[in-house]
Write an enzyme that holds these catalytic residues in place. Structure first.
Site, PDB file in Angstrom:
ATOM      1  N   ASP A 146       0.613  -1.226  -0.176  1.00 55.42           N
ATOM      2  CA  ASP A 146      -0.152  -0.478  -0.037  1.00 55.42           C
ATOM      3  C   ASP A 146       0.916   0.950  -0.118  1.00 55.42           C
ATOM      4  OD1 ASP A 146      -2.592   1.373   1.041  1.00 55.42           O
ATOM      5  OD2 ASP A 146      -1.098   1.818   2.622  1.00 55.42           O
TER       6      ASP A 146
ATOM      7  N   ASP B 278      -4.629   6.453  -5.099  1.00 51.99           N
ATOM      8  CA  ASP B 278      -4.204   7.521  -5.128  1.00 51.99           C
ATOM      9  C   ASP B 278      -4.252   7.885  -6.348  1.00 51.99           C
ATOM     10  OD1 ASP B 278      -3.951   8.930  -2.838  1.00 51.99           O
ATOM     11  OD2 ASP B 278      -2.426   8.723  -2.365  1.00 51.99           O
TER      12      ASP B 278
ATOM     13  N   LEU C 116       5.297  -0.758 -14.706  1.00 51.13           N
ATOM     14  CA  LEU C 116       4.024  -0.311 -15.213  1.00 51.13           C
ATOM     15  C   LEU C 116       2.886   0.120 -14.468  1.00 51.13           C
ATOM     16  CD1 LEU C 116       1.830  -1.445 -17.426  1.00 51.13           C
ATOM     17  CD2 LEU C 116       2.166  -3.276 -15.770  1.00 51.13           C
TER      18      LEU C 116
ATOM     19  N   THR D 201      -8.457   0.772 -15.601  1.00 47.63           N
ATOM     20  CA  THR D 201      -7.618  -0.664 -16.731  1.00 47.63           C
ATOM     21  C   THR D 201      -6.977  -1.687 -16.093  1.00 47.63           C
ATOM     22  OG1 THR D 201      -6.484   1.412 -17.440  1.00 47.63           O
ATOM     23  CG2 THR D 201      -5.430  -0.475 -18.221  1.00 47.63           C
TER      24      THR D 201
END
Lengths: 1438, 372
Positions: A451, A979, A1060, A1066
């Protein structure tokens, strides 16, 4: 879309709630009405009907609704008969968490133990041995292993149970005030005597003994605060409300309590409680969670509460929620089970060989003299021998291994918990190991899912900058301050405990403190009380309020201050000339021409800060609120000036266009001249500025307030300051309070919103110094750090939240003094809406205003252009939106957390309409949550965007180093965050997850097809890039560390990698069935993956996908409730005990306090635990196979008859006693490489992944070696004794002794460290063996009948042949392994060995190098402003 | 099994934990900080036996240098042991015992005797042990081994009259308890062997053989005891002898009253079951002559007289008589010596190999693998 989502949610809820809801009518039925106003005949009737309908028919009986619900009446109340019949079905409050009692212990414990497969195996063997034809040993001997295992576990269970018993006793004997029927008053009773229906009175800081319905609170608003830390670890206060419509002010007594309570049967849902209270007049009041005081919570900030017990003892929600410890099976254990199966196969094979062998052997004889009588036919005899051999070779199945592994893991956990490097000095916390059986998984982690907030960052939110009305306020000083603080912060943290204790005042008791309590003193107080209060499990004060110094002291932006000053200090302007009212005040350092905000902007600004101050659930407390009476200043002028402001606010929308088009100097659009406006402001301001000096006038004018009770100033204070001041006032105006509350209607909308008060001590017009000193006393307890940060930010602009009650908020506004804001509703935050709202009646305009605060994506969507107003206005508003959006983007790029603030002014009719539905939702007993959600969503529409804030959340210390080390160790780090993308990328850069030469791949797709295409494209791109970088790396010729696999160079070698970045949408597509593969392929080739805007569900889906499809070891780390699912899914779940409660910790396997601890936890402890356990398991297999095979080889010489050459006792005890401790020590204490080396060379961690210790090859190699050794160990003595007069036991003696030597020395060869503990244990094992056999052979005259050892060992030990054989056997058996190890370690050592050899070869040089590394490390720290490390693992050279 | 109480337990622990937190600063010393001791921080001084060619080869040399001499000594000792084995099973037609071997029925009611001549090429010095050896006789068979009653043999009267179930089917004989019961006792070796020295004149001299001292002293004095009373006949009243026995247990040695009953040394020796199917058991000790000048068994011709009672042919067994001198390492067995020499040499060779490896790779650790 939203509707759809909501409908789905609702469906799910309905399905889930089906069972518990059974006693209610169908979902569509009207619900029992809220009885607060008047009886609602229709609703009641239908509810009644439905109830009768659902009941079995016995009307009048309290049990008529069957098992699905519970009726409660007061115990000593008017319905004695009914009480007796009811109370039969309810449990008392005594708890018994013990599993057994004295009588039931043995049978129960045995029964439970035989649920284990291992014990069943033992039992099977014991029973098998009772079959005469297959009997191998004496019956009692076969029982020994079982008896020992059972006894060990039984003792452990008994001790645990005894502890539970003591704890229960302690809990049950707690004393609480319970209403006694005989004495007609509250008397002290023990917890265990509390019954359902009892009235219990609790004082501040008492622990709630049972689930109680809150009937009375000393708070005039019927509010009570509880702390649920004992339940869920959350230390912020939660508000509970007295059951609606109960009379306030007087304590209820059972005698006068005529109502029935109908509620759900006991269940374990901590967040739900449904039921209603039926008064004698058939009025029904809905009961909610908000009315329930849960067992084991603590009453806070409320002097006295009275509750009626509805659930007691084991039926309380707290007890129902007791779940067992986490059980996860480690990967190693799964491997292990495979190999145990192989052992079973081996066992069957060996037994089969013996069976066939025996059959064949038997066939060749014709009644030889040594065959005992009636031998069955060979085939049958073979069959018997098969089972006999299973008994004889039972040790081959390493059942004791499971017990040993458990013990070893306990030892490992002991050491992890005692690691001083995993200790957090400021918080005084160690690492918590919550799962006991996955320590070795720490050493094999391949994927780390982290996280962001609170995990990588500190989750100490600090207001950084904001944008209002499309204007950005950069707060440059604030930024500078933050940089400075970085250094100071740590010191302050270190000091804080002493500071806290310093400010505690021992003499103050809870009662005398009354309203002057602060959360800080409260905590210290309660801590001191713990000595007598055994259940005062106080949480650390750290989490009580998110108000670090840094968060509190926000340096305001000068521009914004100036603009605000226009509101607050026009008097100065007027004095200085008054030509232009909007000239900056002379006190300001800025040039006077700089700002003169138009009134519209000003309203925006005021609204913005108002929203910051009140749109939250912050509880305010102050340690020393001065007992000054609130002064209502000279009524006329200020009020009129306020009216101006009110008009200004009212004209907000209509004036939008004109203001936008007009020049900056345009006067406010009201019907008076700007001059008079300022003059009024001035007069008011003067009055206010004088007030601090003058003593507080007791009596104050009431202005237009129609309120008759307002004459009593103290009472007024109570009403305004709300709950905080309640206690004192209660004493004085006992009885007045609630009457007052009912009557004290707030002015209607046409009435002047006059409740304007001024706190005398505090709020001078521009005396910021005095302001600060007064404000410093305020303490905010927020549910989330963001909230606290925003409140503090608002306070920096002197927009201070002073007090909060259930109905009112007291807010200081710059230039307007202290305003009481009527709080109509709070629509709390939820992750689905991603926003929260407050509905208030605006203190100035009297309008109903909704302030909403939430995630930018949500708010920007909702804050569309206002429907009314002219085109121009819409355009201007659109401009503001665009500007704000731009600023938001830039904030995100900076790594700030963004929140948008919006407001909405409601028409009265709309509000009424909404209110009706909302009240319905609130009071509905069923589907309350869904209806409330719907209601909130209905309200939060057509918002007007005010502005946005940027909150900074600093990186925790050593996060970059830790991530770098983990990546070097071959762990792939993924960041999953909710976020924004920009924020996430920014943080990823800051923590070196992304490095300068890394390539960023961004995947944001609008559709699934696009997503599929993009994934393919990216795969191709990565492949191209990888080939390039691979060749580059090859040319460089740099040898990568740990691994030799081709994938390693890109990871370890610092060559450019791919990262990535994917957004939530997505990700949602990528997680779908048909794109999974592509996603995994792509992510597998990337160095790191960042998923932003991901929901908790997606987080867990990602983890699950990677875990299941890549078959890798995953670790998830997080700190908040939104990480819980991810933590639970991952193989290893780590919770960070941070700012956001304990939910993550509660669901985690390990709980640490800082992210940096992960480094040592994984690199050192993980590595050690894995290596230790893997080696121990291999050793265990080896040991068993080696020893058992000795018996097997003997079968070739005794006609496969199942005969053994070793005394059965020695045989059984060999595993149980003589060779059981060394492997345990080996598993707990072995240390292949030192902690320092492991920390400096993260590559070594990869050994857990690439050069696994425990894999099939090593297993079979070990088995092979075991076979070899057992062959040697059997046949060397065989050859030495062949043809001699050696007896069975005399032959077994040297074999057994050599086996012992071989097994112990084998461990010496295998272990990397030998401490005095190892040495003593090894010597002890050997010594014990010899002592045992000697004593046995001397004293056992006729015991152990068939294989009587009398005299065997004593004779053997006098013969040189015995020693010669033992030495020769041991040497030959161990020779290959020694040579193999030596050659391997010399010719091609593993990375671990190399590191170890280096460490040992040059201790001096090594220490020097380590020191250098350390210095560089701490230098880097200082450079970053971090504290120099004082206690590091590398600080102390070995 | 997880119980619901665990939550509370944990809660308690956690909250204790938290208590400590709360007190931390004020109480002082009650800090939660782990002790910084070498043990708890896993920094105990340790010997780290990592095996490399460099560390191991000296040990190999040392071992080789120790083992080879030991092996040589053992080999010499073994070679110095005089031993002669005389197979008297009577498999060959030429064997004097051929007839006996085929007529014997095991009970020994009709004694069959045969005489086997043999020659000792060298004199046997010192004590000479006379063993009988059996081959292919599985005294270690599981059911055979357990078929005895140690308590009975230890003189326990109750066990004497009610033998253990282990003895089945050799427990009762015609309703009377068998003493000693069980298959082992039942299959007691009952050939009688006598040794005659044929002097140069052709006269047979009976070689005196000691019957006593062939059993372990612990067995003789502790493990095996007769049931109470001097009068063994009375003591064994009401018991029957094993099926294969011709005479009861209290008449095993008519010559020596103290060698009867359960403490008969032949019985004791037999009762100690052999580990391997080919075994020997001490039968007699040839007592050394009083004067040291003449060897115990001078070289020359001997005759072994066998009262052939024990049937072995039906299970393919063999019977031998072994005469052997003694040594500190037991009977003649060159294996240990050879093994020691072999292993010692192997160690030396391996030591050399490791030395070479060490020379080649040993100093590689100076180069840097990781830290540069």
């Amino acid at each position: 879309m939203e509707q759809l989502h909501w409908a789905r949610h609702r469906c799910g809820q309905l399905l889930a709630a089906d069972v518990s809801r059974g006693w209610y009518s169908s979902p569509g039925d009207p619900l029992p009405a809220k009885g607060s106003l008047e009886p609602h005949p229709g609703a009641r009737g239908s509810a009644q009907r439905s109830l009768e309908h659902s009941g079995p028919g016995g009307s009048g009986s309290p049990q008529r609704f069957g098992a699905k619900r519970r009726t409660v009446v007061a115990r000593h109340g008017p319905y004695q008969a009914e009480y007796r019949s009811i109370s039969k079905g309810c449990q008392g409050n005594s708890i018994r968490t013990t599993k057994y009692n004295l009588l039931s212990f043995i049978p129960m414990n045995l029964f439970q133990q035989f649920h284990r497969a291992a014990n069943l195996y033992f039992l099977f063997l014991v029973l098998l041995n009772w079959v005469p034809v297959v009997e191998a040993f004496q019956k009692e001997i076969t029982m020994i292993p079982l008896a020992v295992v059972l006894a060990v576990i039984a003792i452990k269970d008994a001790l645990e149970d005894y502890r539970r018993f003591l704890f229960d006793k302690k809990v049950n004997n707690n004393v609480v005030c319970v209403y006694s029927g005989e004495q007609k008053c509250y008397v002290a009773q023990r917890w265990q005597d509390v019954r359902v229906g009892d009235f219990v009175r609790l004082s501040c800081n008492e622990i709630i003994p049972a689930d109680m319905l809150l009937l009375y609170s000393s708070d005039p608003h019927g509010v009570c605060y509880i702390e649920t830390a004992n339940l869920d670890g959350e230390t912020n206060l939660k508000q509970r409300q007295v059951v609606a419509d109960l009379p306030q002010g007087t304590e209820v007594t059972p005698e006068s309590f005529h109502s029935h309570i109908e509620c759900e049967n006991p269940n374990d849902d901590l967040s739900r409680f449904k039921g209603y209270m039926e008064h004698p007049n058939k009025v029904r009041v809905g009961l909610h969670m908000n009315n329930l005081l849960l067992r084991s919570c603590t009453v806070r900030n409320t002097e006295t509460v009275v509750g009626m017990v509805v659930y007691a003892g084991h039926e309380t929600k707290a007890m129902k929620n007791n779940s067992g410890p986490r059980y996860k099976r480690s990967q190693l254990e799964r491997r292990l089970n495979m190999d145990v199966l192989w052992c079973v196969v081996l066992l069957f094979l060996m037994c089969f060989v013996a069976a066939v062998g025996h059959g064949l052997w038997l066939r060749q004889w014709k009644d030889p003299i040594f065959l005992v009588g009636d031998e069955p036919p060979p085939a049958l005899a073979g069959f018997y021998v098969f089972w006999t051999m299973i008994i004889v070779l039972q040790v081959l199945i390493p059942i004791s291994l499971y017990v040993s592994i458990e013990i070893v893991k306990l030892g490992q956990i002991y050491f992890i918990q005692n690691d001083v490097d995993l200790y957090n000095e400021p918080l005084d916390t160690r690492i918590q190991c919550r799962a006991l059986n996955i320590t070795e998984d720490l050493g094999q982690v391949q994927y780390l899912f982290s996280d962001k907030t609170g995990t990588l960052t500190e989750n100490k939110m600090v207001f950084r900058r904001c944008t209002i009305y499309g204007v950005e306020y950069p707060h440059l000083d604030n930024a500078r301050r933050l940089e400075v603080y970085e250094a100071e912060e740590s010191e302050a943290q270190g000091r804080s405990p002493t500071l806290r204790s310093g400010c505690s005042v021992k003499s103050l008791s809870c009662r005398s403190l009354s309203c002057n309590r602060s959360s800080v003193s409260l905590h210290t107080l309660t801590n001191e009380e713990e000595a007598d209060d055994e259940h005062g499990h106080q949480p650390p004060p750290r989490t009580s309020a998110f108000c670090s110094r840094m968060a509190k002291e926000v340096v305001p932006d000068p521009l914004l201050v100036r603009k605000l000053n226009c509101l607050s200090s026009p008097p100065l302007l007027a004095l200085s000339g008054g030509s232009s009212p909007w000239v900056a005040p002379p006190t300001s350092v800025a040039p006077p021409t700089s700002v003169a905000p138009p009134s519209l902007e000003l309203t925006y600004i005021v609204d913005f800060f108002m929203a910051l101050a009140i749109c939250n659930s912050v509880v305010v407390s102050s340690p020393s609120q001065p007992r000054h009476v609130v002064q209502v200043p000279e009524a006329k002028t200020p009020l009129r000036s306020l009216e101006d402001i009110k008009l200004m606010f009212l004209s907000h929308f209509s004036s939008l266009s004109t203001t936008m088009s007009s020049a900056a100097a345009a006067p406010p659009q009201d019907n008076e001249s700007p001059h008079s406006f300022t003059r009024r402001l001035f007069t008011w301001g003067k009055a206010a500025s004088f007030s601090p000096a003058t003593p507080p006038p007791i009596a104050a004018g009431r202005g237009e307030r129609p309120d008759p009770t307002g004459t009593e100033p103290g009472e007024l204070e109570a009403s305004i300051l709300g709950s905080k001041s309640s206690a004192l006032q209660e004493e004085r105006n006992d009885g007045d309070g609630e009457e007052d509350d009912e009557e004290e209607g707030w002015p209607t909308e046409d009435d002047a919103p006059g409740e304007r008060v001024d706190v005398v001590s505090g709020d001078g017009s521009s005396a910021s110094g005095a302001d600060a000193s007064a404000d410093d006393q305020l303490l905010y307890e927020a549910e989330s750090p963001d909230e606290a940060a925003l409140v503090h930010a608002a306070r920096a602009y002197r927009c201070t939240l002073r007090a909060r009650s259930a109905e009112r908020l007291l807010v200081d506004l710059p230039g307007m003094g202290c305003l009481a804001v009527q709080l109509l509703h709070i629509l709390p935050f939820d992750s689905c809406r991603k926003r929260m709202s407050v509905v208030v009646r605006h203190p100035l305009t009297g309008q109903v205003v909704v302030y909403t605060k939430g995630a930018d994506s949500v708010i920007m969507e909702l804050a569309e252009a206002p429907t009314q107003g002219r085109e121009q206005a819409a355009e201007a508003y659109a401009h503001i939106r665009d500007q704000t959006q731009r600023h938001l983007d830039s904030y995100a790029r900076e790594g700030l957390r963004t929140l948008c603030i919006a407001k909405k002014v409601m028409e009265e009719e709309d509000y009424e309409l909404w209110l009706k539905r909302h009240v319905f939702a609130e009071t509905s007993i069923e589907n309350r949550e869904e209806l409330l959600l719907e209601s909130a969503q209905n309200l939060e529409t057509n918002l007007t965007l005010l502005g946005a804030t940027g909150i900074v959340d600093r990186l925790q210390e050593e996060v970059p180093e830790t991530i770098e080390a983990l990546q070097k160790a071959g762990v792939k780090v993924w960041v999953l965050t909710g976020d924004k993308q920009e924020t996430a990328v920014n943080i990823a850069c800051a923590c070196k997850l992304l490095q300068a030469n890394d390539q960023l791949l961004t995947a944001n797709c609008g559709s699934k097809d696009a997503c599929a295409a993009l994934l393919q494209d990216l795969i191709v791109e990565v492949e191209r890039g990888r080939v390039k970088s691979l060749t580059a790396a090859r040319e460089e010729g740099a040898e990568p560390g740990g691994g030799r696999t081709p994938t390693m160079p890109t990871l370890a070698g610092g060559a450019a990698g791919f990262t990535l970045v994917m957004d939530g949408r997505t990700l949602g597509w990528a997680l779908q069935e048909d794109l999974k593969e592509a996603f995994l392929e792509l992510s597998g080739r990337c160095k790191a993956v960042i998923c932003c805007r991901s929901t908790p569900l997606q987080k867990s889906q990602v983890v699950r996908l990677v875990r299941d499809h890549l078959k890798v070891m995953t670790l998830a780390i997080g700190d908040g409730a939104n990480d819980v699912s991810m933590i639970q899914v991952a193989d290893v779940g780590i919770g960070i005990s941070g700012q956001e409660g304990m939910q993550a910790v509660m669901s985690s396997d390990f709980a640490i306090s800082r992210f940096k601890h992960l480094r040592k936890l994984l690199l050192v402890h993980g590595h050690w635990c894995y290596a230790r356990l893997a080696n121990m398991i291999l050793y265990f297999f080896y040991k068993n196979v080696m020893y058992v095979n000795l018996l097997f080889w003997y079968q070739f010489f005794c006609g496969f008859s199942g005969s053994v050459m070793i005394n059965a006792w020695v045989l059984i005890l060999f595993n149980l006693l003589f060779t059981s401790v060394p492997p345990l020590i080996y598993g707990v204490l072995d240390r292949d490489v030192s902690a320092q080396t492991l920390m400096t060379l993260p590559q070594l961690y990869g050994a857990g992944n690439t050069h696994k210790v425990y894999v099939p090859s090593t297993f079979w190699l070990t088995i092979l070696d075991a076979f070899y050794q057992s062959l040697v160990c059997f046949f060397v003595p065989y050859c030495a004794y062949a043809g001699s007069d050696v007896g069975v036991l005399a032959f077994g003696s040297p074999i057994n002794t050599s086996a012992l030597f071989i097994i112990l020395l084998h461990q010496v060869i295998e272990s990397r460290t030998l401490t005095w503990i190892h040495a003593s244990v090894l010597l002890g094992s050997g010594g014990l063996y010899f002592a045992f056999v000697v004593v046995f052979s001397v004293s056992c005259v006729s015991c152990s009948p068939p294989t009587n050892p009398l005299g065997v060992e004593t004779l053997q030990l006098t013969q040189p042949l015995f020693y010669l054989v033992c030495v020769l056997t041991t040497v030959i058996a161990l020779l290959p392994r020694v040579v193999f190890r030596a050659v391997l370690n010399s010719v091609c050592p593993s990375s671990v060995t190399r590191a170890f050899l280096r460490e040992r070869a040059e201790p001096a040089a090594y220490a020097r190098r380590m020191q250098r590394w350390n210095q560089a490390h701490s230098r880097a720290h200082r450079a970053r402003g971090g504290p120099p490390r004082t206690t590091g693992p590398l600080q102390s050279p070995p | 099994m997880p119980s619901k109480s665990n939550y509370i337990m944990k809660e308690e622990e956690d909250s204790n934990h938290l208590d400590a937190l709360g007190h931390g600063g004020a109480a002082g010393g009650k800090s939660n900080k782990p002790d910084n001791t070498p043990f708890k921080q896993q920094r105990l001084p340790a010997f780290q036996p990592t095996l490399t060619a460099g560390t191991v080869f000296p040990a190999f040399f040392v071992m080789g240098l120790i083992f080879v001499p030991i092996g040589i000594v053992l080999l010499v000792i073994s070679n110095n042991i005089r031993e002669v084995q005389i197979d008297y099973t009577g498999v060959d037609r030429a064997s004097p015992c051929y007839d006996c071997a085929h007529n014997v029925n095991g009970t020994g009611t009709t004694p069959c005797t045969c005489s086997i001549p043999f020659t000792l090429g060298q004199p046997f010095e010192s004590d000479v042990f006379m063993y009988y050896g059996l081959s292919n006789f599985h005294q270690n068979h599981r059911r055979y081994v357990t078929s005895r009653d140690d308590r009975q043999l230890n003189g326990d009267r109750s066990a004497l009259m009610i033998p253990s179930k282990e003895c089945e089917p050799y427990r009762l004989r015609g309703g009377l308890p068998i003493a000693p019961c069980g298959a082992i006792a039942n299959s007691l070796f009952n050939d009688v062997l006598e040794l005659y020295y044929i002097d140069s004149g052709g006269t047979r001299h009976l070689v005196p053989l000691a019957k006593k001292g062939i059993a372990w002293s612990t067995d003789k004095h502790v493990k095996f005891r007769n049931p109470g009373g001097r009068n063994l006949t009375a003591a064994f009243q009401g018991t029957a002898e094993p099926l294969n026995w011709r005479k009861p247990v209290f008449e095993l040695d008519p010559a020596d009253a103290d060698n009867n009953g359960f403490i008969n040394e032949d019985l004791i020796v037999w009762m100690r079951t052999a580990a391997l199917p080919t075994f020997r058991k001490l039968y007699r000790i040839v007592q050394r002559t009083s004067n040291n000048a003449t060897p115990t068994l001078p070289s020359g011709n001997y005759i072994l007289d066998v009262a052939y009672n024990y049937p072995v042919l039906r299970f393919g067994g063999r019977k031998r008589v072994i005469l052997s001198t003694t040594s500190s390492i037991g009977s003649k067995n060159p294996f240990l010596g050879i093994a020691y020499i072999t292993v010692g040499s192997l160690c030396l060779v391996l030591g050399m190999v490791l030395l070479v490896i060490h020379q080649k790779y040993g100093n590689r650790k100076g180069s840097s693998y990781f830290l540069s």
